[in-house]
Design a protein around this motif. Structure first.
Motif, short mmCIF file in Angstrom:
data_model
loop_
_atom_site.label_atom_id
_atom_site.label_comp_id
_atom_site.label_asym_id
_atom_site.label_seq_id
_atom_site.Cartn_x
_atom_site.Cartn_y
_atom_site.Cartn_z
N PHE A 55 13.48 2.21 13.23
CA PHE A 55 12.56 1.15 13.43
C PHE A 55 11.87 1.24 12.08
N PHE A 56 11.39 0.11 11.64
CA PHE A 56 10.25 0.05 10.35
C PHE A 56 9.19 -0.81 11.23
N PHE A 57 8.11 -0.13 10.89
CA PHE A 57 6.68 -0.80 11.54
C PHE A 57 5.55 -0.49 10.36
N THR A 58 5.28 -1.81 10.05
CA THR A 58 4.48 -2.08 8.63
C THR A 58 3.32 -3.02 8.61
N ASN A 59 2.31 -2.49 8.31
CA ASN A 59 1.11 -3.57 7.95
C ASN A 59 1.44 -4.27 6.86
N GLN A 60 1.33 -5.63 6.54
CA GLN A 60 1.78 -6.40 5.42
C GLN A 60 0.79 -7.31 5.42
N SER A 61 -0.54 -6.84 5.11
CA SER A 61 -1.67 -7.81 4.90
C SER A 61 -1.50 -8.77 3.42
N GLY A 62 -0.63 -8.41 2.90
CA GLY A 62 -0.20 -9.34 1.43
C GLY A 62 -0.12 -10.59 2.01
N VAL A 63 0.52 -11.02 3.21
CA VAL A 63 0.64 -12.03 3.66
C VAL A 63 -0.72 -13.01 3.97
N ALA A 64 -1.52 -12.20 4.53
CA ALA A 64 -3.04 -12.81 4.73
C ALA A 64 -3.69 -13.16 3.55
N ARG A 65 -3.53 -12.10 2.49
CA ARG A 65 -4.14 -12.00 1.22
C ARG A 65 -3.69 -13.27 0.14
N HIS A 123 4.55 -0.61 20.81
CA HIS A 123 4.70 -1.03 22.03
C HIS A 123 5.66 -2.18 22.08
N ASP A 124 5.85 -3.08 21.16
CA ASP A 124 6.61 -4.26 21.18
C ASP A 124 7.92 -3.79 21.00
N LEU A 125 8.12 -3.00 19.98
CA LEU A 125 9.68 -2.38 19.88
C LEU A 125 10.01 -1.63 21.22
N MET A 126 9.31 -0.90 21.94
CA MET A 126 9.50 -0.24 22.93
C MET A 126 9.72 -1.50 24.26
N GLN A 127 9.35 -2.38 24.10
CA GLN A 127 9.52 -3.39 25.28
C GLN A 127 11.06 -4.03 25.01
N HIS A 128 11.58 -4.12 23.66
CA HIS A 128 12.68 -4.65 23.38
C HIS A 128 13.82 -3.88 23.25
N TRP A 129 13.68 -2.49 23.30
CA TRP A 129 14.70 -1.60 23.00
C TRP A 129 14.69 -0.40 24.11
N PRO A 130 15.76 0.14 24.55
CA PRO A 130 15.46 1.17 25.49
C PRO A 130 15.20 2.54 24.77
N VAL A 131 14.04 2.65 24.35
CA VAL A 131 13.40 3.96 23.73
C VAL A 131 13.11 4.68 24.82
N ARG A 132 13.57 6.02 24.72
CA ARG A 132 13.13 7.32 25.52
C ARG A 132 11.79 7.98 24.50
N HIS A 133 10.81 7.97 25.18
CA HIS A 133 9.60 8.69 24.55
C HIS A 133 9.89 9.90 24.19
N ALA A 151 -1.54 6.78 19.70
CA ALA A 151 -1.86 5.79 20.73
C ALA A 151 -0.88 5.37 21.62
N ALA A 152 0.25 5.32 21.00
CA ALA A 152 1.50 5.03 21.75
C ALA A 152 1.87 6.22 22.68
N GLY A 153 1.41 7.34 22.41
CA GLY A 153 1.91 8.54 22.88
C GLY A 153 3.17 9.34 22.26
N LEU A 154 3.15 9.13 21.07
CA LEU A 154 4.27 9.64 20.17
C LEU A 154 3.66 10.79 19.06
N PRO A 155 4.28 11.66 18.79
CA PRO A 155 3.72 12.68 17.70
C PRO A 155 4.07 11.73 16.28
N GLY A 156 3.17 12.12 15.48
CA GLY A 156 3.20 11.55 13.86
C GLY A 156 3.28 12.69 12.90
N PHE A 157 3.99 12.44 12.05
CA PHE A 157 4.07 13.21 10.78
C PHE A 157 3.75 12.62 9.53
N LEU A 158 2.90 13.17 8.87
CA LEU A 158 2.36 12.61 7.72
C LEU A 158 3.18 13.00 6.35
#
Length: 178
Positions: A55-65, A123-133, A151-158
């Protein structure tokens, strides 16, 4: 969350877009501005082959701007999916947040619950797809990406840039369910 039988569930890789899949050259709303990160398609194909949702999950404030419209962003995402597909890589779904409280375009001027560092897109993606944490993870280039994952209970990698496939290979080794 979806109550799919565990055998149908699989882990997911939640990838930020700008700065991970493509270079972040600021407000990337059109295909002529996209520069792919080295081995981006190979990394996504590796995740596909290993049985992950991607999945891609991306802030796209260029729309608001006012830098580009939501329609232009959707055209860009369709093009990116086709470009990756041509290299054997598949994106299962995309979530983006076009909102920003400091924007200029009416209808997008809020601090929306999808805007990272909040976990709304995940959270929205996890509601629409059978994601295993278990085994799922986030890759981002900013602390806000990592915070959204946490915040979603997942490890993150920078990800600091470079060969995305090498980075994904290392992350998979660290998160694989044995």
């Amino acid at each position: 969350m979806m109550n799919a039988p565990s055998k149908l569930q699989k882990p997911a890789a939640f990838l930020d877009r700008d700065g991970v899949v493509n270079y972040d050259d600021g407000y990337m709303g059109t295909k002529d501005r996209i520069r792919w990160m080295p081995n981006a398609a190979k990394a996504i194909r590796r995740l596909n082959d290993a049985g992950y949702f991607v999945f891609f999950f991306t802030n796209q404030s260029g729309v608001a701007r006012g830098f580009f419209t939501e329609g232009e962003l959707q055209v860009l995402h369709a093009w990116m999916r086709e470009e990756l597909k041509a290299q054997g890589a598949h994106i299962d779904d995309i979530r983006y947040c076009p909102h920003h409280p400091d924007g200029t375009v009416a209808g997008y001027l809020e601090d929306h619950h999808w805007r990272k560092p909040l976990p709304g897109m995940i959270h929205d993606l996890m509601q629409h797809w059978p994601v295993r944490h278990e085994g799922s993870f986030v890759i981002g280039d900013r602390q806000s990406d990592i915070e959204a994952g946490r915040a979603a209970g997942l490890p993150g990698f920078l990800f600091a840039g470079g060969d995305l496939d090498a980075f994904v290979t290392e992350v998979m080794a660290q998160t694989s369910v044995r």
